[in-house]
Design a protein around this motif. Structure first.
Motif, PDB file in Angstrom:
ATOM      1  N   GLN A 288      71.044  93.723  62.423  1.00  0.00           N
ATOM      2  CA  GLN A 288      70.001  92.739  62.704  1.00  0.00           C
ATOM      3  C   GLN A 288      68.678  93.400  63.119  1.00  0.00           C
ATOM      4  O   GLN A 288      68.037  92.995  64.085  1.00  0.00           O
ATOM      5  CB  GLN A 288      70.475  91.753  63.761  1.00  0.00           C
ATOM      6  CG  GLN A 288      71.650  90.908  63.236  1.00  0.00           C
ATOM      7  CD  GLN A 288      71.976  89.728  64.105  1.00  0.00           C
ATOM      8  OE1 GLN A 288      72.049  89.873  65.327  1.00  0.00           O
ATOM      9  NE2 GLN A 288      72.188  88.579  63.509  1.00  0.00           N
ATOM     10  N   GLY A 289      68.313  94.435  62.383  1.00  0.00           N
ATOM     11  CA  GLY A 289      67.000  95.056  62.569  1.00  0.00           C
ATOM     12  C   GLY A 289      66.857  95.915  63.796  1.00  0.00           C
ATOM     13  O   GLY A 289      65.745  96.331  64.136  1.00  0.00           O
TER      14      GLY A 289
ATOM     15  N   ARG B 118      81.310  95.559  67.393  1.00  0.00           N
ATOM     16  CA  ARG B 118      80.558  95.709  66.139  1.00  0.00           C
ATOM     17  C   ARG B 118      80.884  97.051  65.483  1.00  0.00           C
ATOM     18  O   ARG B 118      81.074  97.141  64.281  1.00  0.00           O
ATOM     19  CB  ARG B 118      79.056  95.582  66.422  1.00  0.00           C
ATOM     20  CG  ARG B 118      78.649  94.207  66.917  1.00  0.00           C
ATOM     21  CD  ARG B 118      77.232  94.166  67.409  1.00  0.00           C
ATOM     22  NE  ARG B 118      77.015  95.080  68.543  1.00  0.00           N
ATOM     23  CZ  ARG B 118      75.901  95.153  69.247  1.00  0.00           C
ATOM     24  NH1 ARG B 118      74.881  94.379  68.930  1.00  0.00           N
ATOM     25  NH2 ARG B 118      75.791  95.990  70.252  1.00  0.00           N
ATOM     26  N   VAL B 119      80.957  98.093  66.319  1.00  0.00           N
ATOM     27  CA  VAL B 119      81.290  99.419  65.794  1.00  0.00           C
ATOM     28  C   VAL B 119      82.706  99.406  65.231  1.00  0.00           C
ATOM     29  O   VAL B 119      82.958  99.889  64.119  1.00  0.00           O
ATOM     30  CB  VAL B 119      81.168 100.499  66.905  1.00  0.00           C
ATOM     31  CG1 VAL B 119      81.611 101.862  66.382  1.00  0.00           C
ATOM     32  CG2 VAL B 119      79.737 100.568  67.421  1.00  0.00           C
ATOM     33  N   GLN B 120      83.607  98.816  66.003  1.00  0.00           N
ATOM     34  CA  GLN B 120      84.999  98.785  65.568  1.00  0.00           C
ATOM     35  C   GLN B 120      85.153  98.018  64.260  1.00  0.00           C
ATOM     36  O   GLN B 120      85.898  98.430  63.368  1.00  0.00           O
ATOM     37  CB  GLN B 120      85.886  98.152  66.660  1.00  0.00           C
ATOM     38  CG  GLN B 120      86.115  99.077  67.854  1.00  0.00           C
ATOM     39  CD  GLN B 120      86.581 100.463  67.421  1.00  0.00           C
ATOM     40  OE1 GLN B 120      87.459 100.607  66.578  1.00  0.00           O
ATOM     41  NE2 GLN B 120      85.968 101.515  67.981  1.00  0.00           N
ATOM     42  N   GLN B 121      84.441  96.886  64.151  1.00  0.00           N
ATOM     43  CA  GLN B 121      84.547  96.115  62.904  1.00  0.00           C
ATOM     44  C   GLN B 121      84.010  96.918  61.723  1.00  0.00           C
ATOM     45  O   GLN B 121      84.609  96.952  60.653  1.00  0.00           O
ATOM     46  CB  GLN B 121      83.775  94.787  63.007  1.00  0.00           C
ATOM     47  CG  GLN B 121      84.039  93.908  61.784  1.00  0.00           C
ATOM     48  CD  GLN B 121      83.074  92.731  61.640  1.00  0.00           C
ATOM     49  OE1 GLN B 121      82.264  92.469  62.524  1.00  0.00           O
ATOM     50  NE2 GLN B 121      83.176  92.034  60.528  1.00  0.00           N
TER      51      GLN B 121
ATOM     52  N   THR C 215      79.884  89.989  61.407  1.00  0.00           N
ATOM     53  CA  THR C 215      79.804  88.842  60.494  1.00  0.00           C
ATOM     54  C   THR C 215      79.504  87.555  61.263  1.00  0.00           C
ATOM     55  O   THR C 215      78.818  86.669  60.748  1.00  0.00           O
ATOM     56  CB  THR C 215      81.115  88.696  59.696  1.00  0.00           C
ATOM     57  OG1 THR C 215      82.207  88.992  60.546  1.00  0.00           O
ATOM     58  CG2 THR C 215      81.138  89.619  58.510  1.00  0.00           C
ATOM     59  N   ASP C 216      79.986  87.463  62.517  1.00  0.00           N
ATOM     60  CA  ASP C 216      79.681  86.279  63.339  1.00  0.00           C
ATOM     61  C   ASP C 216      78.175  86.181  63.587  1.00  0.00           C
ATOM     62  O   ASP C 216      77.580  85.108  63.491  1.00  0.00           O
ATOM     63  CB  ASP C 216      80.414  86.343  64.685  1.00  0.00           C
ATOM     64  CG  ASP C 216      81.920  86.174  64.512  1.00  0.00           C
ATOM     65  OD1 ASP C 216      82.342  85.771  63.401  1.00  0.00           O
ATOM     66  OD2 ASP C 216      82.668  86.469  65.465  1.00  0.00           O
ATOM     67  N   ASP C 217      77.567  87.330  63.906  1.00  0.00           N
ATOM     68  CA  ASP C 217      76.111  87.355  64.151  1.00  0.00           C
ATOM     69  C   ASP C 217      75.346  86.933  62.904  1.00  0.00           C
ATOM     70  O   ASP C 217      74.369  86.180  62.969  1.00  0.00           O
ATOM     71  CB  ASP C 217      75.661  88.767  64.546  1.00  0.00           C
ATOM     72  CG  ASP C 217      76.121  89.127  65.942  1.00  0.00           C
ATOM     73  OD1 ASP C 217      76.579  88.219  66.663  1.00  0.00           O
ATOM     74  OD2 ASP C 217      76.034  90.324  66.296  1.00  0.00           O
ATOM     75  N   GLU C 218      75.790  87.447  61.759  1.00  0.00           N
ATOM     76  CA  GLU C 218      75.098  87.116  60.501  1.00  0.00           C
ATOM     77  C   GLU C 218      75.234  85.633  60.194  1.00  0.00           C
ATOM     78  O   GLU C 218      74.281  84.984  59.748  1.00  0.00           O
ATOM     79  CB  GLU C 218      75.675  87.946  59.345  1.00  0.00           C
ATOM     80  CG  GLU C 218      75.180  89.376  59.369  1.00  0.00           C
ATOM     81  CD  GLU C 218      75.996  90.295  58.468  1.00  0.00           C
ATOM     82  OE1 GLU C 218      76.799  89.781  57.660  1.00  0.00           O
ATOM     83  OE2 GLU C 218      75.827  91.524  58.586  1.00  0.00           O
TER      84      GLU C 218
ATOM     85  N   SER D 173      75.170  96.050  54.028  1.00  0.00           N
ATOM     86  CA  SER D 173      74.165  95.928  52.968  1.00  0.00           C
ATOM     87  C   SER D 173      73.095  94.933  53.411  1.00  0.00           C
ATOM     88  O   SER D 173      73.400  93.905  53.996  1.00  0.00           O
ATOM     89  CB  SER D 173      74.821  95.428  51.683  1.00  0.00           C
ATOM     90  OG  SER D 173      75.778  96.350  51.258  1.00  0.00           O
ATOM     91  N   GLY D 174      71.843  95.276  53.133  1.00  0.00           N
ATOM     92  CA  GLY D 174      70.735  94.372  53.445  1.00  0.00           C
ATOM     93  C   GLY D 174      70.323  94.381  54.905  1.00  0.00           C
ATOM     94  O   GLY D 174      69.582  93.502  55.344  1.00  0.00           O
ATOM     95  N   THR D 175      70.776  95.374  55.659  1.00  0.00           N
ATOM     96  CA  THR D 175      70.373  95.419  57.075  1.00  0.00           C
ATOM     97  C   THR D 175      69.091  96.220  57.284  1.00  0.00           C
ATOM     98  O   THR D 175      68.608  96.326  58.407  1.00  0.00           O
ATOM     99  CB  THR D 175      71.494  96.040  57.957  1.00  0.00           C
ATOM    100  OG1 THR D 175      71.918  97.252  57.351  1.00  0.00           O
ATOM    101  CG2 THR D 175      72.661  95.096  58.135  1.00  0.00           C
ATOM    102  N   GLY D 176      68.549  96.773  56.219  1.00  0.00           N
ATOM    103  CA  GLY D 176      67.253  97.454  56.327  1.00  0.00           C
ATOM    104  C   GLY D 176      67.337  98.958  56.478  1.00  0.00           C
ATOM    105  O   GLY D 176      66.391  99.588  56.944  1.00  0.00           O
ATOM    106  N   LYS D 177      68.438  99.558  56.034  1.00  0.00           N
ATOM    107  CA  LYS D 177      68.582 101.020  56.179  1.00  0.00           C
ATOM    108  C   LYS D 177      67.557 101.753  55.309  1.00  0.00           C
ATOM    109  O   LYS D 177      66.900 102.680  55.773  1.00  0.00           O
ATOM    110  CB  LYS D 177      70.009 101.458  55.783  1.00  0.00           C
ATOM    111  CG  LYS D 177      71.105 100.798  56.622  1.00  0.00           C
ATOM    112  CD  LYS D 177      72.465 101.369  56.311  1.00  0.00           C
ATOM    113  CE  LYS D 177      72.933 101.097  54.883  1.00  0.00           C
ATOM    114  NZ  LYS D 177      73.092  99.662  54.567  1.00  0.00           N
TER     115      LYS D 177
END
Lengths: 284, 249
Positions: free
Chosen positions: A239-240, A258-261, A272-275, A62-66
């Motif tokens: 992240q855009g 990231r895909v697996q998570q 979530t670490d990146d965020e 959510s909130g990633t700009g889709k």
């Protein structure tokens, strides 16, 4: 109006199962697209190509700009930097009249339906058909009832949007999006709030639009079951930028953390670490 | 201060852009005469009671105010002239415009604002329909056409309000009152009031639609747009009235 889907808009022999690999011509291209809202840099140099016959599903938290991304595809938003091309035409170079004409190739179903609340369900679904003036009243009537039947909403034609539930409104929005048989369909969370059966019906419709009418579809969804049912290609937005891209099989086999998570729905991991790192950086 | 100036010039720019868009999209097909008629009914017929009531009591109050003062210099027979000329040249147009700004400018702001925040305007664009063409053009022209018609009726009712008070309450001679009402009136007095009304109608609808069209945020944004539509339209009417009066007379 542009050519109707199923007439001459699709390359000969472009079987749906082959199109994901990039066999079709590029219908929509995003090149180095940036978009910010105040200090929030939502799209950060995003590159994406949607090809003829693709059923592209955009995944992301959510909130990633889709939704922002989808609105760029049809020119509802303009990028701060970069370009969006539809069939080779740069949307930024088009006049408002040209953009209006180009949009006849598109159909879009909005997250909350976005139905015209002063019009009945019938008038909503037949809106563009009436405006185009290329069909007789009887043809419009038949097409509207056909679309309502497809989304299992027979008998609602004379009701106002305010008399419908949220899920019903979304389905009317879906019917309105497909009524003029567009070449490119954009779906913003088409399954949210729907019961499993209706959700499966919508998935089936999207697949049928692609297979029978050769529509190119771009779908935003959080529903992974639905995503893997309808997609010929998936992208993960993070992240855009496009963090990962591939066929459903490739995505499921991906070793990208990231895909697996995202697919496993883990609360902790690279996404979530990146965020968290970004939030820290902003605080500093 | 700099930000306020920026906002002000941005508003002017948006107004000019919308003005140009309305002119540009007006001749384009499809022409929606049904919607034009629908808007004329909403702005004209449904506003008739409030506009006429305003005119009636304005004429009546003017009679009360002027009759007594003119009587001091034995000029009470000119009451009819003053009321008729004031109504026709100025008051009917301005008061009807202010009423329409409050009643219809706000409604346009709220309606388009709600459509904006619920993505209905985006949906229009997606359905290959220019929102200015579909929403703004019929509202602007309907108000531009209807406001002069309302002013014609306001003139009649306002003068009649003055007549009622002067003749029934103050005891003026009815024949000389009517005679004097039109004695000094020229056609230009009437046409200038109607020209003003048409310009006011255009401005009110354009501002109402613009504020709604540019709404941001949810319910609060719609509320703000509605308020801004009424305030900006009313102030614009008063300012433009000054310049039109200067030009027309």
């Amino acid at each position: 109006m542009g050519p109707m889907v199923g007439e001459e808009s699709v390359q000969e022999g472009a079987a749906p199962e082959a199109t994901w690999a990039g066999a079709g011509r590029a219908r929509i291209e995003l090149r180095d697209v940036h978009k910010s809202f105040g200090p929030k840099h939502v799209l950060r140099g995003l590159d994406l190509t949607v090809r003829d016959g693709d059923s592209l599903v955009i995944l992301g938290g959510s909130g990633t700009g889709k939704s922002v991304l989808v609105q760029h595809l049809i020119g509802l938003m303009r990028p701060d930097r970069g370009s969006v091309l539809v069939d080779g035409e740069d949307l930024a170079a088009l006049s408002s009249a040209e953009l209006t004409t180009l949009r006849q190739r598109f159909g879009m179903s909005f997250q909350e339906g976005a139905l015209f609340d002063s019009l009945t369900v019938f008038d909503n679904v037949g809106f563009l058909l009436e405006r185009l003036g290329t069909m007789t009243r009887a043809e419009i009537r038949d097409r509207v009832f056909e679309c309502l039947e497809l989304v299992r909403l027979e008998g609602t034609a004379q009701r106002l949007p305010s008399e419908l539930s949220g899920g019903m409104r979304r389905r009317v929005g879906f019917a309105r999006a497909i009524a003029h048989k567009p070449e490119i369909l954009l779906f913003d969370e088409p399954n949210t709030g729907l019961d499993p059966v209706t959700s499966a019906v919508i998935d089936e419709l999207i697949i049928r639009m692609r297979e029978k009418l050769h529509s190119t579809t771009v779908t935003i969804t959080h529903d992974l079951r639905s995503a893997f049912t309808i997609a010929t290609r998936l992208v993960l937005l993070h992240q855009g930028q496009i963090a990962a891209e591939g066929t459903p099989e490739e995505m499921q086999a991906s070793e990208d953390g990231r895909v697996q998570q995202f697919l496993s729905g883990e609360a902790h991991g690279p996404l979530t670490d990146d965020e968290e790192a970004e939030r820290e950086a902003r605080r500093e | 201060m700099t930000r306020a100036l920026n906002d002000f010039f941005a508003e002017i720019g948006h107004f000019a852009q919308m003005f140009w868009d309305v002119l540009r999209w007006t001749p384009r097909r499809p022409w929606d005469f049904g919607e034009l008629l629908n808007q004329m009914v909403r702005v004209g017929v449904l506003s008739l009671p409030v506009v006429l009531l305003t005119a009636l009591f304005t004429g009546a109050v003017m009679a009360l105010q002027t009759y007594g003062v003119l009587a001091r210099v034995n000029a009470e027979s000119f009451t009819g002239s003053i009321i008729a000329l004031s109504m026709v040249r100025e008051l009917a147009a301005v008061l009807a415009a202010l009423m329409i700004a409050g009643r219809c400018g706000s409604a346009m702001g709220a309606e388009l604002g709600t459509m904006r925040v619920t993505q209905q305007i985006d949906a229009l664009e997606v359905l290959a329909t220019n929102p200015v063409h579909y929403l703004v053009v019929p509202r602007v022209w309907a108000t531009t056409i209807v406001l002069p018609l309302l002013v014609v009726l306001s003139n009649v009712v306002g003068i009649y309000g003055g007549y009622l008070v002067s003749v029934v309450l103050m005891g003026a001679n009815p024949v000389s009152y009517i005679d004097r009402s039109f004695q000094f009136m020229e056609l230009a007095d009437v046409t200038s009031g109607l020209i003003k009304a048409a310009v006011f109608g255009f401005i009110i609808a354009l501002i109402g639609c613009l504020k709604g069209y540019r709404t941001r945020g949810g319910a609060k944004g719609v509320g703000n747009s509605t308020t801004k539509a009424v305030v900006a339209a009313s102030i614009s009417v008063l300012i433009v009235d000054f310049f039109l009066t200067k030009i027309l007379f």
